[in-house]
Design a protein around this motif. Structure first.
Motif, short mmCIF file in Angstrom:
data_model
loop_
_atom_site.label_atom_id
_atom_site.label_comp_id
_atom_site.label_asym_id
_atom_site.label_seq_id
_atom_site.Cartn_x
_atom_site.Cartn_y
_atom_site.Cartn_z
N LYS A 158 -3.93 117.47 -20.25
CA LYS A 158 -4.07 116.87 -22.36
C LYS A 158 -2.64 117.65 -22.36
N GLU A 159 -2.54 117.24 -23.59
CA GLU A 159 -1.79 117.97 -24.64
C GLU A 159 -2.19 117.80 -25.79
N MET A 160 -1.83 118.84 -26.60
CA MET A 160 -2.02 119.66 -27.63
C MET A 160 -1.39 120.03 -28.37
N ALA A 161 -0.38 118.53 -29.48
CA ALA A 161 0.33 119.58 -30.97
C ALA A 161 -0.15 119.90 -31.75
N GLU A 162 0.20 121.16 -32.07
CA GLU A 162 -0.05 121.47 -33.85
C GLU A 162 1.44 121.87 -34.64
N GLU A 163 1.04 122.07 -35.96
CA GLU A 163 2.36 122.19 -36.81
C GLU A 163 1.27 123.43 -38.39
N TYR A 164 2.53 124.15 -37.88
CA TYR A 164 1.95 125.47 -39.04
C TYR A 164 3.23 125.46 -40.30
N TRP A 185 -3.81 114.83 -30.35
CA TRP A 185 -3.99 115.25 -28.88
C TRP A 185 -3.46 114.43 -28.18
N ARG A 186 -3.00 114.11 -27.01
CA ARG A 186 -2.75 112.80 -25.95
C ARG A 186 -3.09 113.16 -24.38
N HIS A 187 -3.73 112.57 -24.44
CA HIS A 187 -4.88 112.09 -22.75
C HIS A 187 -4.00 111.47 -22.00
N LYS A 188 -3.52 111.68 -20.76
CA LYS A 188 -3.58 110.81 -19.39
C LYS A 188 -4.14 109.61 -19.14
#
Length: 201
Positions: free
Chosen positions: A34-40, A52-55
């Motif tokens: 799984k992937e997670m991307a955050e912006e602060y 989030w991104r799942h295969k």
């Protein structure tokens, strides 16, 4: 076998940082793919985006799913297209957190405050918003609370009518976790946008 805590899962993930456009952007790759991307926000350290991104079962990359913030990319649809498009006057439910609160806004819901009913459903670990005129019903969980296996507290919930804002006070365990995580993220050597070598054309 002991269940891994969310802190451990975060620590074990592969993290990449990028400083761009006044934001600290972090990409996480978890051991399960799984992937997670955050912006602060660099000035306030507030979380602006988490997605989030799942295969898929066949291993293809899925679409990014927003958890916090709003997706700015709307698909461009030609006027002669047969695609059914969501009405832009439909209610829009968006999560926009602050340092101390989980916060949600509902746009395009022009009803007086006494029409709304907002409550915690502990057995289902969710919050329910509904209107007495039956025009709106929303049931949702707080993934942060679930990941940390914390109970949902009715006393932490409040609803303000200005901007139809629903507020859930972050438990101290979440505040501590977020502070610890932010310290770790600030240690990551983030490249700034000028450092990236863009070879793909």
């Amino acid at each position: 076998m002991a269940v891994q805590s969310w802190v451990d899962i975060l620590k074990l993930s592969k993290k990449t940082a990028l400083i761009h456009d006044g934001k600290r952007k972090i990409h996480y790759l978890f051991t399960d793919g799984k992937e997670m991307a955050e912006e602060y926000d660099l000035k306030t350290d507030e979380l602006i985006v988490r997605k989030w991104r799942h295969k898929s079962t066949l291993g293809a990359q899925g679409q990014w799913q927003m958890e916090v913030g709003e997706s700015l990319t709307n698909p461009v649809i030609s006027l002669d297209s047969d695609v059914i498009k969501e009405n832009c006057s439909n209610p829009v439910f968006i999560r926009k957190d602050t340092k101390t609160n989980f916060q949600w806004r509902i746009r395009n819901l022009p009803y007086p405050k006494d029409v709304f009913s907002v409550f915690v459903e502990p057995s289902e670990r969710c919050i329910i918003i509904k209107t007495s005129n039956k025009k709106y019903y929303k049931k949702f969980s707080i993934p942060d609370i679930d990941r940390s296996h914390l109970p949902l507290e009715t006393s932490a919930l409040s609803f303000t009518h200005s901007n139809n804002t629903l507020i859930y006070k972050k438990p101290k365990e979440i505040l501590t976790l977020e502070q610890e995580l932010l310290k770790e993220l600030k240690k990551l050597k983030g490249t700034s946008e000028g450092d990236i070598d863009c070879k793909t054309q």
